[in-house]
Design a protein around this motif. Structure first.
Motif, mmCIF file in Angstrom:
data_model
loop_
_atom_site.group_PDB
_atom_site.id
_atom_site.type_symbol
_atom_site.label_atom_id
_atom_site.label_comp_id
_atom_site.label_asym_id
_atom_site.label_seq_id
_atom_site.Cartn_x
_atom_site.Cartn_y
_atom_site.Cartn_z
ATOM 1 N N THR A 202 9.905 -4.360 5.720
ATOM 2 C CA THR A 202 8.054 -4.687 5.271
ATOM 3 C C THR A 202 7.391 -5.739 6.434
ATOM 4 O O THR A 202 8.121 -6.694 6.791
ATOM 5 C CB THR A 202 7.916 -5.372 4.475
ATOM 6 N N ALA A 210 3.254 -4.080 5.474
ATOM 7 C CA ALA A 210 3.407 -2.374 5.491
ATOM 8 C C ALA A 210 4.565 -1.979 5.871
ATOM 9 O O ALA A 210 5.484 -2.820 6.048
ATOM 10 C CB ALA A 210 2.259 -1.816 6.933
ATOM 11 N N ILE A 211 5.012 -1.670 5.292
ATOM 12 C CA ILE A 211 6.592 -0.657 5.601
ATOM 13 C C ILE A 211 6.832 0.281 7.202
ATOM 14 O O ILE A 211 5.462 1.152 7.083
ATOM 15 C CB ILE A 211 6.590 0.222 4.623
ATOM 16 N N THR A 227 0.519 2.525 3.372
ATOM 17 C CA THR A 227 1.095 1.598 3.691
ATOM 18 C C THR A 227 0.433 0.436 4.204
ATOM 19 O O THR A 227 0.848 -0.593 4.547
ATOM 20 C CB THR A 227 2.977 1.510 3.584
ATOM 21 N N THR A 232 -2.799 -4.726 0.455
ATOM 22 C CA THR A 232 -2.134 -4.316 -0.359
ATOM 23 C C THR A 232 -0.571 -4.226 0.257
ATOM 24 O O THR A 232 -0.138 -4.810 2.087
ATOM 25 C CB THR A 232 -2.077 -2.448 -0.111
ATOM 26 N N ASN A 234 3.384 -4.257 0.523
ATOM 27 C CA ASN A 234 3.679 -2.689 0.145
ATOM 28 C C ASN A 234 5.926 -3.008 0.903
ATOM 29 O O ASN A 234 5.759 -3.414 1.577
ATOM 30 C CB ASN A 234 3.659 -1.588 1.448
ATOM 31 N N PRO A 237 11.007 -0.854 0.083
ATOM 32 C CA PRO A 237 11.885 0.583 0.557
ATOM 33 C C PRO A 237 12.752 1.083 -0.297
ATOM 34 O O PRO A 237 13.902 0.453 0.134
ATOM 35 C CB PRO A 237 11.000 0.750 1.699
ATOM 36 N N ARG A 250 3.072 -0.740 -4.378
ATOM 37 C CA ARG A 250 2.856 -1.710 -3.492
ATOM 38 C C ARG A 250 1.956 -2.474 -5.000
ATOM 39 O O ARG A 250 1.391 -2.472 -5.026
ATOM 40 C CB ARG A 250 1.323 -0.118 -3.170
ATOM 41 N N VAL A 269 1.229 10.172 0.104
ATOM 42 C CA VAL A 269 1.460 9.497 -0.812
ATOM 43 C C VAL A 269 0.824 9.480 -2.283
ATOM 44 O O VAL A 269 -0.075 10.186 -2.496
ATOM 45 C CB VAL A 269 0.615 8.023 -0.372
#
Length: 428
Positions: A202, A210-211, A227, A232, A234, A237, A250, A269
């Motif tokens: 992340t 985001a990832i 992501t 958001t 995320n 993982p 998320r 997704v």
């Protein structure tokens, strides 16, 4: 149990007398404790002492042998290999190393059977430094496999968060290096791909996250679809065992839920959990067959560990809050052999301790008690765990062997080492 410090003449290990001090000054040191585990020793021709010491340490860290530790004068052989010094101590295995052009020849001697069990020829850096050092670790793991020790852990790395970036270190604590550039609010939650070539993590930027997928060797990066949306976060993982899917958490104004994404096609997704705005669902981890996902959820109040099918169906409580009478559970990690689940729990007074759930018995064991211990991750052999601990005064990574209870410190960095992730065995 016995310890031996042998006084032997030089010819006992086939070292020419002309190259040595007088006989009454020749002492050959072998520090060896016989026990229930098989004994093993590593000897090498001149110029291979660095390789010998790496393999010796790898075998020791495997926790599967009683390793005979040799003085440098004993570990170096200049003539034919002579097993007599070691067989009389009850040592079962010997690794003999000889130089070849651009590398090493290794022989595995079965001392009890009086035969060479296996021979390897490997190109590697005899200085045991740089990227080619991993080739020595691979040789160590093959020795473990040939002696009946199963899967080795030497040829693997541990990724972790340090000072806002992702770093990695070899399983023996060497070759520390920074993998990601950091910046923003930091990088965290690294996870290795099943082939060990990439990490997912992340990137916290502007209070969102985001990832990112990054190739460890080249540094090439790409964002996981779905992501990167504003607002958001995320995180956590988890790769499916075949590397085709990923499940992640998320967080948004709708709550924190688990989603899946098709990495093979970089699309599609899908939301897996719908527990409401007040519930938190995170820390997914796949079973080795990829059919189930364990995760942490607060849907019933305190965070507990649940399991569901990989498509989100069939959720069930797996490790309840009440087991052991301790607090909330976090950071679940499914062992590679499928038999156990590691996690940490809040145990009162601000403390956290590492636990393991046994699928066969349905029981939970507490593995740590000193300091703050959290975020466990399984080694490739399913018997070693790495986790972050404050037991030495500063948060560092430690490795625990569940079979013997042996504990060793892995990192000694200036900052706080957190969120460890152990890679699979790294193939060539």
């Amino acid at each position: 149990m016995r310890r031996a410090l042998l006084a032997l003449v030089a010819c006992a290990v086939a070292v020419p007398l002309a190259a040595q001090d007088p006989i009454d000054r020749v002492r050959i040191g072998i520090n060896y404790t016989g026990g229930t585990r098989p004994g093993i020793v590593v000897v090498a021709a001149p110029g291979l002492d660095s390789v010998r010491k790496v393999i010796e340490r790898d075998l020791d860290f495997s926790d599967r042998y009683e390793v005979a530790i040799l003085a440098d004068s004993v570990g170096i052989i200049r003539g034919a290999f002579n097993a007599a010094v070691f067989t009389q101590l009850g040592i079962q295995w010997a690794v003999e190393l000889r130089p070849i052009t651009g590398g090493v020849e290794a022989k595995l001697h079965d001392l009890q059977a009086g035969q060479v069990r296996q021979r390897w020829v490997r190109g590697l850096d005899v200085a045991a430094s740089g990227p080619m050092r991993m080739e020595i670790h691979r040789l160590s793991d093959e020795i473990v496999g040939m002696t009946g020790g199963g899967i080795g852990i030497a040829a693997s790395r541990i990724a972790f968060t340090l000072d806002g970036a992702i770093w990695a270190v070899d399983s023996d604590g060497e070759n520390l290096r920074q993998l990601t550039r950091g910046g923003g609010q930091g990088d965290l939650s690294a996870e290795w791909s099943p082939d060990g070539q990439r990490i997912a993590f992340t990137e916290l930027r502007g209070y969102a996250g985001a990832i990112t997928l990054q190739n460890v060797a080249t540094g090439a990066r790409q964002t996981v679809p779905g992501t990167g949306a504003a607002g958001t976060l995320n995180s956590t993982p988890a790769w499916s065992p075949d590397g085709r899917m990923m499940t992640f958490a998320r967080s948004s104004e709708d709550g924190t839920d688990l989603y899946s994404v098709n990495l093979a096609q970089m699309c599609c997704v899908q939301r897996l959990t719908t527990s409401g705005k007040l519930a938190i669902n995170q820390y997914p981890t796949y079973s080795p067959d990829g059919r189930r996902v364990a995760f942490v959820s607060s849907r019933a109040g305190q965070p507990q560990i649940y399991a569901m099918d990989a498509d989100g169906s069939g959720p069930e409580l797996l490790v309840p809050y009440e087991v052991g009478g301790t607090g909330s559970s976090f950071s679940a990690d499914w062992s590679p052999d499928g038999g156990r689940l590691a996690f940490h729990r809040d145990v009162g007074g601000g403390g956290r301790q590492v636990h393991v759930y046994e699928f066969g018995s349905g029981r939970t064991r507490t593995l740590t008690s000193t300091g703050r211990n959290e975020d466990p991750s399984w080694g490739p052999d399913s018997r070693h765990l790495v986790f972050s601990s404050s037991r030495g005064g500063r948060q560092q990574l430690w490795v625990l062997d569940l079979d013997s209870g042996r504990l060793r410190q892995l990192t000694s960095v200036s900052g706080r080492a957190r969120l460890a992730a152990w890679s699979p065995s790294l193939q060539r």
